[in-house]
Structures are given as structure tokens and as C-alpha cells.
Design a protein around this motif. Structure first.
Motif, PDB file in Angstrom:
ATOM      1  N   LYS A  16       0.827  -1.207   0.000  1.00 56.67           N
ATOM      2  CA  LYS A  16       0.000   0.000   0.000  1.00 56.67           C
ATOM      3  C   LYS A  16       0.861   1.255   0.000  1.00 56.67           C
ATOM      4  O   LYS A  16       0.387   2.344  -0.365  1.00 56.67           O
ATOM      5  CB  LYS A  16      -0.920  -0.009   1.222  1.00 56.67           C
ATOM      6  CG  LYS A  16      -1.948  -1.142   1.207  1.00 56.67           C
ATOM      7  CD  LYS A  16      -2.810  -1.127   2.459  1.00 56.67           C
ATOM      8  CE  LYS A  16      -3.820  -2.267   2.447  1.00 56.67           C
ATOM      9  NZ  LYS A  16      -4.642  -2.295   3.681  1.00 56.67           N
ATOM     10  N   ARG A  19       1.877   3.547  -3.662  1.00 54.21           N
ATOM     11  CA  ARG A  19       1.254   4.762  -4.201  1.00 54.21           C
ATOM     12  C   ARG A  19       1.921   6.015  -3.617  1.00 54.21           C
ATOM     13  O   ARG A  19       2.222   6.970  -4.351  1.00 54.21           O
ATOM     14  CB  ARG A  19      -0.238   4.766  -3.904  1.00 54.21           C
ATOM     15  CG  ARG A  19      -0.988   6.004  -4.428  1.00 54.21           C
ATOM     16  CD  ARG A  19      -2.468   5.902  -4.109  1.00 54.21           C
ATOM     17  NE  ARG A  19      -3.087   4.867  -4.910  1.00 54.21           N
ATOM     18  CZ  ARG A  19      -3.648   5.075  -6.104  1.00 54.21           C
ATOM     19  NH1 ARG A  19      -3.674   6.303  -6.624  1.00 54.21           N
ATOM     20  NH2 ARG A  19      -4.195   4.091  -6.765  1.00 54.21           N
ATOM     21  N   CYS A  22       5.540   6.251  -5.047  1.00 48.56           N
ATOM     22  CA  CYS A  22       5.508   6.636  -6.461  1.00 48.56           C
ATOM     23  C   CYS A  22       5.137   8.118  -6.600  1.00 48.56           C
ATOM     24  O   CYS A  22       5.737   8.844  -7.412  1.00 48.56           O
ATOM     25  CB  CYS A  22       4.513   5.761  -7.212  1.00 48.56           C
ATOM     26  SG  CYS A  22       4.414   6.114  -8.976  1.00 48.56           S
ATOM     27  N   ALA A  23       4.165   8.566  -5.835  1.00 48.91           N
ATOM     28  CA  ALA A  23       3.755   9.972  -5.885  1.00 48.91           C
ATOM     29  C   ALA A  23       4.920  10.875  -5.490  1.00 48.91           C
ATOM     30  O   ALA A  23       5.148  11.936  -6.108  1.00 48.91           O
ATOM     31  CB  ALA A  23       2.566  10.205  -4.966  1.00 48.91           C
ATOM     32  N   PRO A  30      -0.770  11.815  -4.073  1.00 46.49           N
ATOM     33  CA  PRO A  30      -1.278  10.455  -4.284  1.00 46.49           C
ATOM     34  C   PRO A  30      -2.643  10.430  -4.962  1.00 46.49           C
ATOM     35  O   PRO A  30      -2.916   9.541  -5.773  1.00 46.49           O
ATOM     36  CB  PRO A  30      -1.352   9.889  -2.856  1.00 46.49           C
ATOM     37  CG  PRO A  30      -0.300  10.641  -2.102  1.00 46.49           C
ATOM     38  CD  PRO A  30      -0.313  12.034  -2.678  1.00 46.49           C
ATOM     39  N   ILE A  33      -2.867  10.163  -8.819  1.00 43.60           N
ATOM     40  CA  ILE A  33      -2.603   8.891  -9.493  1.00 43.60           C
ATOM     41  C   ILE A  33      -3.925   8.148  -9.641  1.00 43.60           C
ATOM     42  O   ILE A  33      -4.541   7.735  -8.662  1.00 43.60           O
ATOM     43  CB  ILE A  33      -1.593   8.045  -8.704  1.00 43.60           C
ATOM     44  CG1 ILE A  33      -0.236   8.758  -8.641  1.00 43.60           C
ATOM     45  CG2 ILE A  33      -1.438   6.667  -9.333  1.00 43.60           C
ATOM     46  CD1 ILE A  33       0.813   8.029  -7.827  1.00 43.60           C
ATOM     47  N   THR A  35      -4.528   5.251 -11.667  1.00 38.90           N
ATOM     48  CA  THR A  35      -4.310   3.802 -11.591  1.00 38.90           C
ATOM     49  C   THR A  35      -2.819   3.540 -11.430  1.00 38.90           C
ATOM     50  O   THR A  35      -1.970   4.327 -11.875  1.00 38.90           O
ATOM     51  CB  THR A  35      -4.804   3.063 -12.851  1.00 38.90           C
ATOM     52  OG1 THR A  35      -4.010   3.452 -13.977  1.00 38.90           O
ATOM     53  CG2 THR A  35      -6.268   3.371 -13.120  1.00 38.90           C
ATOM     54  N   LEU A  36      -2.515   2.411 -10.798  1.00 41.65           N
ATOM     55  CA  LEU A  36      -1.123   2.018 -10.592  1.00 41.65           C
ATOM     56  C   LEU A  36      -1.043   0.493 -10.742  1.00 41.65           C
ATOM     57  O   LEU A  36      -1.752  -0.242 -10.042  1.00 41.65           O
ATOM     58  CB  LEU A  36      -0.648   2.457  -9.211  1.00 41.65           C
ATOM     59  CG  LEU A  36       0.820   2.205  -8.844  1.00 41.65           C
ATOM     60  CD1 LEU A  36       1.302   3.279  -7.881  1.00 41.65           C
ATOM     61  CD2 LEU A  36       0.991   0.829  -8.205  1.00 41.65           C
ATOM     62  N   VAL A  59       1.703   3.766 -14.557  1.00 40.01           N
ATOM     63  CA  VAL A  59       0.881   4.730 -13.829  1.00 40.01           C
ATOM     64  C   VAL A  59       0.041   5.561 -14.796  1.00 40.01           C
ATOM     65  O   VAL A  59       0.530   6.000 -15.847  1.00 40.01           O
ATOM     66  CB  VAL A  59       1.774   5.671 -12.986  1.00 40.01           C
ATOM     67  CG1 VAL A  59       0.947   6.755 -12.312  1.00 40.01           C
ATOM     68  CG2 VAL A  59       2.559   4.863 -11.958  1.00 40.01           C
TER      69      VAL A  59
END
Length: 545
Positions: A16, A19, A22-23, A30, A33, A35-36, A59
Motif C-alpha cells: 500500500k 502509491r 511513487c507519488a 497520491p 494517481i 491507476t497504478l 501509472v
């Protein structure tokens, strides 16, 4: 879509967190975003004791394509690039073949394509043909996977070999009794590997294979997967004939379309096809021994001192080692490494012995094993004189291995191998063999030794080269070359010593004959063989359009 590489999390962190991480890397919130998707996960242990999972992500942003392109341009980060989801597109036939409706055309047995061999290449070739509505006919010399399991377990327990049903021959091919690795170095711009992985998951494989950099199924799970694919082919109108060896007949088969997906152990088929005029070429390959070490030692070498939770998250460690001899230029390298696995009697011919490695899905055996193999050149067996010369060499060495202990797997410690002495029950070290099949202690040094006037005399440098490689690997993994390390022989069938030339249309010099997979010299493992079988089937379908 944006493809993002090198997104790292501690191995015990919840996914979890991806996200958020990645953000942070993209410099967005977050919530931006949309879809991931995880494309790949690998282990990064370069800064141990800190160990990470490194993710590759696909992404989508809430702002759509324009926002994604703008962000990528602004970041100027090689790990952040525009990407796309690649989906495999199966070949399709037209509604008619000539003037005949497709459904009617393939109802005639003479028009139905033939697939020879039901290993990974033949299985996926047959699946593609079946999904195209062509009702393929498959001939497999071995048994169904259910019966084959019983035959293989009998071989391991009693030494009784069935030449047509064993670790080499039967439904699923040689890979069914291996580690079940699904990684490949083959480039895949058309999505075939993803198609294969998704199919495996659909028939019961662990979904983790979709993202792991080194996906692994395990022999116990492969059995159900293989059976599921067979059921689909039959439901689509295909036929699978077990215990049926196909022999090419130039008269009977001159107008048939045949996918030749034999395995690298189908030595009699090579001889028959060569006699029928099929062009073949000798090729370089490799042979050596299976080595066994405690899995705990390998884990410690790869990961260092880590807590129990981290060790569980990482799973049993796997290695890949290479060395080039400074003395003769031969390569020495690990092959088919099996964490928590077993060395297995993998023989298929009476009076000959070879071994392989295998792991169950849990990889919970106490030993790690891998083949440590030395490159064999065409000139070592005069491959220019006859394309099947490599097979003759394999058979010679397998006969020698069989004769050491009358068919039991011969085992020697590495210390005894260096000293050129036999290992006995009294001299074996602290590492206990993990072997499927009967075994005993022996001396392997003589397997690759030949008289000076032998056509195989160049292999007299094998032992020295093998030791050179092992000592090199000791510098990479501490304890790898310890005297107690176990060697099991002989690992003779790492790849085919033969290649069957084919054109861009995948046809051989015999029109309508499509060679593919490991036996044809175009693959080296489950995934690459399955992908090559798909390519051959696609070429066959294309020949109708």
C-alpha cells in the motif's frame, strides 16, 4: 501512461506504500494517481543490510495523457518515461480457406495441423492453433502428466526407467520436473510472456509470477497448470495422443503442416529426421555437474545478517555466476539454480545417466543446487563432420556416469574432486545430499578424460577449467568452493547440441515443417520455449492468410 522504474520499498513494507512512494518520486499528490499497476518486482541487496524490493510501475494520472507527457518532460528522469500496456494479439484466420468455410476445412483430418511434442513449445503452439479454430492433432511419445508423475517417482524409488515416460519425455516436457522458472532473456515486444504468465495464473499458479523478476512455479504446481492447458486445447477441438511417437514420412506428410516441437532428448527423432533430409547444424553447448550447498549459506552470502521477518519476505536466495577461463577461454557458469531444491535423476535412455535440478513451489528443501557447467565447443566433438556429433558425445559421457554406480547418481565432494580421489561414506563432509533417486559416493574425475588420440581429447582440460571456475565463484559467494560441497553427475542436457535452421517464415528446408523450441535449438527454458512455440504457430496461421 507513465512507466516508472526503481520505486523502492523495504521488503517488509506493505505494498500500500507504493502509491505514496511513487507519488513522491513523481512529485504529485497520491490522489492525482488514477491507476497504478505493478509490472515487475526485483530484490536490491546492493546496500545490505538494507534490502529493498525495487518495483517497475505503470501509472495513469487523473489529468490524462497530456498531463503525463508534460510531467515526463519536466522531470527529465530516465526512470520515468512514457509507457504503454502491451497485450498479446492472437493470430486470426479468415472466414474461408480458399473457397471452403474455415470450420468445414479443418474438420478434414488431412487439413488439421500436426504438433509433434507436448512440452512448452508444443503445448503453446497447440493452444494458439486451437484458439484459431484449427483443431490441431498433437503427438506426444510420453505419458499424460498424471501417469508420468507415477513413472518418474518409480524411477527415483527403484531405478526402473520407462524410456517413453520419464523426466525428459511426457506431457509438459523436461521443465515439468525442474524448478519451474519462467524468466527469460528473450525480448518480448508483443506481450507473449505476459500472455503465458496470465495463463499459468489462470490455471492455478501463484499470482506473484506476474510481477516477480524471477518467477517460479514449482514442480508440484506445474502438474495442475499443464493439465489445465491440455483440457482447454481438447475443449477447442484439439486432439492429444499420448504414448504416440511421430515419425516423419516424406510421402504421407508432404502436404501437411507440422510443428516440430521435440525436446532436446529426442535423439532418435533427430536421427530419423536427418535421414529424411531435414537440415541440421551442430552447435556449442555446455556440460558439467550439479553442485549442492546449504541454502542457509547461500542466503547469508546474498543477504547478510537479516531478521527472520526479512528473510521470510525475501524467500530462499538464488544466484547466477559466470567465469571465463584465462587459460583456454571456456566459459564456466551456473545454470538452472534451484533454491531449496533437489538434484534429480533425469535419465531417459537405458544404460545412460544424467541429472537435473528441481524445486517444489515452497522451495523448502535444506540445500540449494545449480548446474556448474563448462562450455563445449563444436570443435571438441568435430561437429563439422556430423551435425549429430554432440549427441554422440553426450551419450558417451552419460554411459560413463551410469557405469560408475550401475545407474545410481554418483556423488563426490569438491575436496575429493580437487584431490582426484573417491568419496566414501567415511570421507563425505557435513552437507547431506538432497537427491530424488538412488545415489552413492564415487569419483567423477574420469568422466571427461580421454586418450590423447581420441576425437574428444580437447575435453581433458575440463576438470582444470571446472576447478578454476569454482575457485572464482568462491570470491563471490563465501563457502561456494568449500571441500564439503557436493558434486553430482552428469549434467549433460543443459541445451540442445543441434540447431535446425529455419527461415523468416519459420519453415525448415522441408516445406510445411516448422521447427521450434529447445529441441530445434531456439530456446533455453520453459518461457523461451513456450514463446517460440507461439511464434511457430503464428507463422503457420499466417501461411493461410
Amino acid at each position: 501512461m507513465i512507466k516508472v522504474n526503481q520505486v523502492k520499498l523495504p521488503v517488509t513494507a506493505s505494498v500500500k506504500m507504493l502509491r505514496l512512494q511513487c507519488a513522491k518520486l513523481l512529485g504529485v499528490k497520491p490522489a492525482e494517481i488514477a491507476t497504478l499497476e505493478v509490472l515487475r518486482r526485483s530484490i536490491d541487496a546492493r546496500k545490505r543490510p538494507e534490502i529493498f524490493f525495487s518495483y517497475t510501475l505503470l501509472v495513469e494520472l487523473e489529468g490524462g495523457l497530456r498531463a503525463e507527457e508534460k510531467l515526463v518532460k519536466r522531470l527529465r528522469n530516465r526512470d520515468v518515461q512514457m509507457g504503454e500496456r502491451v497485450e498479446y494479439r492472437a493470430p486470426e484466420l479468415g472466414e474461408k480457406i480458399g473457397n471452403v468455410p474455415r470450420r468445414d476445412y479443418f474438420r478434414e483430418e488431412a487439413h488439421r495441423p500436426v504438433v509433434v511434442g507436448f512440452g512448452p513449445a508444443g503445448m503453446f503452439a497447440a493452444l494458439i492453433l486451437a484458439r484459431a479454430g484449427m483443431h490441431p492433432i498433437v503427438y506426444e511419445r510420453g505419458a499424460s502428466v498424471e501417469d508420468r508423475v507415477e513413472d518418474v517417482e518409480r524411477l527415483w524409488a527403484t531405478g526402473e526407467l520407462k524410456p517413453d515416460s520419464n523426466p525428459q519425455f511426457g506431457e509438459g516436457g523436461a521443465g515439468t520436473f525442474s524448478d519451474g522458472k519462467l524468466n527469460t532473456l528473450t525480448k518480448d515486444p508483443d506481450g507473449r510472456s505476459r500472455f503465458i504468465l496470465n495463463l499459468f495464473v489462470g490455471y492455478g499458479a501463484d499470482p506473484s509470477i506476474l510481477i516477480d523478476a524471477k518467477p517460479h512455479v514449482g514442480t508440484d504446481c506445474l502438474v495442475d497448470v499443464v493439465r489445465g492447458i491440455r483440457y482447454e486445447i481438447e475443449a477447442l477441438g484439439g486432439e492429444i495422443h499420448f504414448h504416440t511417437k511421430f515419425t516423419y514420412d516424406p510421402v504421407r506428410d508432404k502436404d501437411r503442416k507440422i510443428i516440430l516441437a521435440i525436446g532436446h532428448s529426442a535423439r532418435d527423432s533427430y536421427e530419423e529426421l536427418y535421414a529424411a533430409g531435414l537440415h541440421m547444424e551442430a552447435k556449442d553447448f555446455a556440460m558439467g555437474f550439479r553442485v549442492q550447498h546449504p541454502q542457509a549459506m547461500i542466503d547469508a552470502d546474498l543477504y547478510g545478517a537479516v531478521d527472520a521477518e526479512t528473510r521470510r519476505a525475501l524467500g530462499p536466495g538464488a544466484y547466477k555466476l559466470t567465469h571465463t577461463s584465462a587459460k583456454n577461454g571456456r566459459g564456466v557458469y551456473s545454470f538452472c539454480m534451484c533454491p531449496g531444491g533437489y538434484v534429480v535423476n533425469s535419465s531417459s535412455e537405458p544404460g545412460r545417466l544424467c541429472v537435473n535440478g528441481m524445486s517444489y513451489h515452497a522451495r523448502d528443501g535444506k540445500n540449494a543446487n545449480a548446474a556448474i557447467i563448462v562450455s563445449i565447443r563444436k570443435t571438441d566433438y568435430d561437429g563439422a563432420a556430423h551435425p549429430l556429433g554432440g549427441i554422440a558425445l553426450q551419450r558417451t559421457l552419460e554411459e560413463r556416469a551410469y557405469q560408475l554406480l550401475d545407474g545410481r547418481v554418483p556423488v563426490q565432494t569438491y575436496g575429493d574432486f580437487k584431490a582426484d580421489r573417491e568419496t566414501t561414506d567415511e570421507t563425505v563432509g557435513s552437507i547431506g545430499p538432497e537427491i530424488k533417486g538412488q545415489y552413492g559416493y564415487s569419483r567423477l574425475n574420469g568422466l571427461f578424460c580421454f586418450p590423447a588420440d581420441s576425437s574428444y581429447a580437447a575435453l581433458n582440460e575440463f576438470n582444470e577449467t571446472f576447478i578454476e571456475g569454482m575457485e572464482s565463484f568462491e570470491h563471490k559467494l563465501h563457502g561456494f568452493a568449500q571441500d564439503d560441497t557436493l558434486l553430482c553427475g552428469i549434467e549433460a542436457r543443459t541445451s540442445s547440441p543441434v540447431r535446425i535452421p529455419r527461415g523468416e517464415d519459420f519453415c525448415s528446408n522441408i516445406r510445411g515443417l516448422y521447427p521450434c523450441g529447445e529441441g530445434a535449438g531456439y530456446a533455453g527454458g520453459i518461457m523461451s520455449a513456450a514463446m517460440d512455440g507461439m511464434k511457430a504457430a503464428e507463422a503457420l496461421v499466417k501461411s493461410y492468410n
